[in-house]
Design an enzyme around this catalytic site. Structure first.
Site, PDB file in Angstrom:
ATOM      1  N   THR A  67      15.161  -1.711  10.933  1.00 33.49           N
ATOM      2  CA  THR A  67      16.264  -2.646  10.954  1.00 33.49           C
ATOM      3  C   THR A  67      17.387  -1.895  10.283  1.00 33.49           C
ATOM      4  OG1 THR A  67      14.777  -4.537  10.980  1.00 33.49           O
ATOM      5  CG2 THR A  67      16.883  -4.903   9.923  1.00 33.49           C
TER       6      THR A  67
ATOM      7  N   THR B 123      19.078  -5.880  13.788  1.00 27.35           N
ATOM      8  CA  THR B 123      17.837  -5.201  14.171  1.00 27.35           C
ATOM      9  C   THR B 123      17.532  -5.292  15.656  1.00 27.35           C
ATOM     10  OG1 THR B 123      15.485  -5.043  13.596  1.00 27.35           O
ATOM     11  CG2 THR B 123      16.379  -7.252  13.784  1.00 27.35           C
TER      12      THR B 123
ATOM     13  N   ASN C 172      14.197  -4.957  15.947  1.00 25.35           N
ATOM     14  CA  ASN C 172      12.832  -5.104  15.451  1.00 25.35           C
ATOM     15  C   ASN C 172      12.213  -3.730  15.282  1.00 25.35           C
ATOM     16  OD1 ASN C 172      10.621  -6.302  14.387  1.00 25.35           O
ATOM     17  ND2 ASN C 172       9.677  -6.852  16.317  1.00 25.35           N
TER      18      ASN C 172
ATOM     19  N   ASP D 242       8.135 -10.948  16.329  1.00 26.77           N
ATOM     20  CA  ASP D 242       8.298 -11.585  15.014  1.00 26.77           C
ATOM     21  C   ASP D 242       7.857 -13.050  15.032  1.00 26.77           C
ATOM     22  OD1 ASP D 242       8.987  -9.560  13.347  1.00 26.77           O
ATOM     23  OD2 ASP D 242      11.132  -9.962  13.318  1.00 26.77           O
TER      24      ASP D 242
ATOM     25  N   SER E 139      12.477 -14.334  10.481  1.00 27.36           N
ATOM     26  CA  SER E 139      12.887 -12.999  10.041  1.00 27.36           C
ATOM     27  C   SER E 139      12.676 -12.840   8.548  1.00 27.36           C
ATOM     28  CB  SER E 139      14.370 -12.818  10.374  1.00 27.36           C
ATOM     29  OG  SER E 139      14.859 -11.626   9.806  1.00 27.36           O
ATOM     30  N   SER E 140      12.678 -11.591   8.098  1.00 21.38           N
ATOM     31  CA  SER E 140      12.670 -11.300   6.660  1.00 21.38           C
ATOM     32  C   SER E 140      14.019 -10.769   6.199  1.00 21.38           C
ATOM     33  CB  SER E 140      11.615 -10.235   6.349  1.00 21.38           C
ATOM     34  OG  SER E 140      10.339 -10.709   6.647  1.00 21.38           O
TER      35      SER E 140
ATOM     36  N   GLY F 234      13.468  -2.927   6.485  1.00 22.80           N
ATOM     37  CA  GLY F 234      12.134  -2.769   5.887  1.00 22.80           C
ATOM     38  C   GLY F 234      11.148  -3.866   6.199  1.00 22.80           C
TER      39      GLY F 234
END
Ligand code: GLY
Length: 572
Positions: free
Chosen positions: A384, A402, A404, A426, A455-456, A476
Site C-alpha cells: 500500500t 492501495t 492491495n 480484503d 481495511s487497515s 503494511g
C-alpha cells in the site's frame, strides 16, 4: 558519440517533461531522469512525504505554484500512479484524512466496492473451500476502483484547476522517468505474473530492467489525458470504461459499466478521540485504522508508558497486549458500517477498554485463546502507500492508497495502462475462515454487492492546540495500525525525534497468530525478556514505510521519509 547521443536524448526528455502539450504553465519543472532521494527536511512553507522522490517533488512544485495541501496530495497521488505502479494507482482505492486551515476535519472514503454481481460465496469451490487464487490475482479479484472518484471529490477543497494537478503525471507517463534500483528488481520479479494475467502486453513487460532505465507508459498517459479532459467520466465512462469492459471480458471479470457509473466517493465523519490533550483524527469504517488506533492508545493512556522506555520489555509487552486485544475485536466486529452495524461507540468506550485489560498481566503474556475463542487471523498484503502533506496555512492531508497486493490483481487494463486492484481479498472470503494472508472476519466483513471491504489503512492527523502536530501513516496491511500507534507513542510518550520514530525498529502483534513479529533491530536482551514472559518472538522483514510530518513549536515543518524504501521528503 554515445555520450553525445545520451545527452541529446536526456535534454529532449527533460524539456518535454517540463512543457506539457495542453497547458505549458500547468506542468512542473523537475528532472525525471536525474533525481536524488532526500529523507528529511525542515522547512517553513510546506512539505510532502511519499513513497517516491519524483512524486514528493511534484507535490512540492504544486505547493510552490500556489496550491494548498489538498492540491499537492492530489498531484502526488497521480504522480505515484505513474512512478510507483506497485501501489500508487488509479485502479485501486484509498482514504484521505484532512484538517483544513479553517479547522474543518475531513474523512474521505474512496475504498473499492464489491461489484453488483459479487456474492458472498464467489471465492468458494463446489466443496465450499476457499479459492484464494481467485480473490488475490486476476480479473475476479478486483473491486470497483475508487481512486479517481476520490481525487475529484477531494478537489472541492483544492485551489488549482484539476488539469494542472494531473499534468505532471501525464508528462511522467508520456515522456518517461528513470526507475530506481528497487523498482528495477520489483519489475523483474513481476514478469511471470504479467504473462499469466495479461493478454495485452503492458508497458512493464520487459526482461532485465536496470536502475536508470526509462519507463514510458503511453496507454496510461492517454487514460490520464481522458481524465484531465472529461473529469471523472474520463475514467468511469467512455473510452476508459470501454477498455475496462473489454479487459473484464478477456479475463471473466464481473465489473460492469453500471458498477463503474455508480461508484461514488463518500465523505464520512472522521473518527476522532483525545489522548492526553492531543486530538487524534483518523479514518472511520470501512477502515479499521481509526478505531484500532483509538482502542490501543486508550488502553495505554493511564499506564505511564513513557517511563518504561522505547523497546524496553515492559513497553513492548504492554503495547503487544493492547494490539492483541484490538485485533481480536477487528476480526469479530469490524466491516463496512453501511452494511453491518459496527458497535463503534461501545468498542472505544472507556468502560469497555478498561474491562478489556482486566486480564492484562504486566509480567506475563496473555494467550490469545483467553482473549477470544480462536479463529485464525493473519497477514494482509503489505503493498500500500501513504503520503503526508502540509502547507504554510496549516492545511494537513494524510492519504493512504492501495491496489492491495503489490501490483494488485497483476492485470493491466489493456490499452488503458493501469493495474486493477485485488482488493476483493480484503473481504472475509468465507466468514470465519482465513484467506491466504490469514485475514479473518465474520459476517461483518462478508462479501455483498456494493459493500466496501474492511481495511487497515490508518491515515492520521494529530492536533495539538487545534493545529496540526503530526501527519502520519504507512503501508503494511495489518501492521499499519500498529506502526502508526507505535510512531505516535514514540513521539508523544518516549519523546523520540521524528527521525528515530520513523526509522527505528517496529514490532507487531495481531491476536493470531499468537506471536510478536519483530524487526531485526530489536535488541536481543529485549527479545529474551519477552520470551521469559511467555511470548513467541518472530523475526520478520521491514515493517511499513512510515511517512511523518511534524510541526515544531515555532511552526517550522519537519518531514521525515522512511529508510525502508525509496521514500522521500521534500519541502520548501
Ligand atoms: N489492502 C490493505 C488494506 O486496505 O488494509
Amino acid at each position: 558519440m554515445k555520450k553525445f547521443f545520451l545527452f541529446l536524448l536526456f535534454s529532449s526528455l527533460v524539456f518535454s517533461c517540463a512543457v506539457s502539450e495542453k497547458n505549458k504553465s500547468s506542468s512542473v519543472s523537475i528532472n525525471p531522469f536525474q533525481y536524488s532521494t532526500q529523507k528529511t527536511i525542515t522547512c517553513s512553507n510546506g512539505a510532502v512525504v511519499s513513497a517516491h522522490p519524483l512524486a514528493s517533488k511534484v507535490g512540492v512544485e504544486i505547493l510552490k505554484m500556489g496550491g494548498n495541501a489538498v492540491d499537492a496530495a492530489i498531484a502526488t497521488q497521480l504522480a505515484l500512479a505513474v512512478v510507483y505502479p506497485n501501489a500508487g494507482n488509479i485502479g485501486g482505492g484509498g482514504f484521505m484524512v484532512a484538517r483544513l486551515s479553517d479547522g474543518k476535519l475531513i474523512a474521505l472514503d474512496y475504498r473499492e466496492m464489491a461489484p453488483g454481481r459479487a456474492h458472498r460465496d464467489m471465492y468458494l469451490n463446489e466443496k465450499g473451500d476457499p479459492m484464494h487464487e481467485k480473490s488475490q490475482e486476476g480479473h475476479l479479484s478486483s473491486g470497483v476502483p475508487g481512486t479517481v472518484a476520490g481525487l475529484f471529490s477531494s478537489h472541492q477543497y483544492a485551489k488549482l484547476p484539476f488539469e494542472k494537478l494531473i499534468q505532471p503525471a501525464i508528462d511522467l507517463a508520456e515522456n518517461g522517468f528513470a526507475i530506481t534500483e528497487r523498482e528495477a528488481s520489483s519489475f523483474n520479479a513481476l514478469q511471470n505474473d504479467l504473462k499469466n494475467y495479461n493478454t495485452v502486453t503492458p508497458a512493464l513487460a520487459k526482461e532485465n530492467w536496470k536502475k536508470g532505465d526509462t519507463l514510458i507508459q503511453t496507454d496510461l498517459a492517454n487514460t490520464l489525458k481522458r481524465i484531465r479532459d472529461k473529469g471523472q467520466a474520463g475514467f468511469y465512462e467512455g473510452e476508459t470504461a470501454r477498455l475496462i469492459m473489454e479487459e473484464m471480458k478477456r479475463g471473466n471479470g464481473i465489473i460492469t459499466l453500471e458498477d463503474l457509473k455508480n461508484y461514488k466517493a463518500i465523505s464520512r465523519e472522521p473518527h476522532t478521540f483525545n489522548y492526553k490533550g492531543y486530538k487524534i483524527v483518523g479514518m472511520p469504517m470501512p477502515s479499521s485504522g481509526g478505531l484500532l488506533l483509538n482502542q490501543m492508545m486508550k488502553m495505554i493512556e493511564d499506564r505511564d508508558i513513557g517511563k518504561m522506555g522505547f523497546l524496553s520489555p515492559q513497553a513492548m509487552q504492554l503495547m503487544t497486549e493492547v494490539e492483541r486485544r484490538a485485533f481480536a475485536d477487528r476480526a469479530r466486529y469490524m466491516g463496512d458500517a453501511d452494511f453491518y452495524k459496527v458497535p463503534v461507540a461501545m468498542l472505544c468506550s472507556d468502560k469497555y477498554l478498561q474491562e478489556r485489560m482486566f486480564n492484562y498481566d504486566p509480567v506475563k503474556a496473555t494467550p490469545s485463546s483467553m482473549i477470544q475463542p480462536g479463529k485464525l487471523a493473519g497477514y494482509e498484503s503489505e503493498e500500500t502507500t501513504h503520503l503526508s502533506v502540509i502547507d504554510k496555512d496549516g492545511n494537513a492531508v494524510a492519504v493512504t492508497t492501495t491496489l492491495n497486493d503489490s501490483y494488485g490483481s497483476k492485470t493491466v487494463v489493456g490499452g488503458a495502462g493501469f493495474f486493477l486492484n485485488d482488493e476483493m481479498d480484503d473481504f472475509s472470503i468465507k466468514p470465519g475462515v482465513p484467506n491466504m494472508y490469514g485475514a479473518v472476519g465474520g459476517e461483518a466483513n462478508a462479501i455483498k454487492p456494493g459493500k466496501r471491504m474492511l481495511s487497515s489503512m490508518t491515515p492520521t492527523i494529530v492536533l495539538k492546540d487545534n493545529y496540526p502536530y503530526l501527519v502520519v501513516g504507512t503501508p503494511g496491511g495489518t501492521t499499519i495500525p500498529t506502526s502508526v500507534f507505535q510512531t505516535i507513542v514514540d513521539i508523544i510518550e518516549f519523546n523520540m525525534s521524528t527521525q528515530d520514530a520513523v526509522w527505528k525498529a517496529k514490532f507487531h502483534h495481531q491476536w493470531l497468530p499468537d506471536e510478536i513479529m519483530i524487526e531485526r533491530a530489536v535488541p536481543e536482551a529485549t527479545r529474551e525478556a519477552l520470551r521469559k514472559m511467555g511470548y513467541t518472538v518472530k523475526d520478520r522483514g521491514p515493517i511499513g514505510r512510515t511517512e511523518v510530518i511534524k510541526v515544531l513549536p515555532d511552526k517550522k515543518i519537519e518531514a521525515v521519509a522512511d529508510v525502508r524504501g525509496d521514500d522521500a521528503a521534500e519541502g520548501w
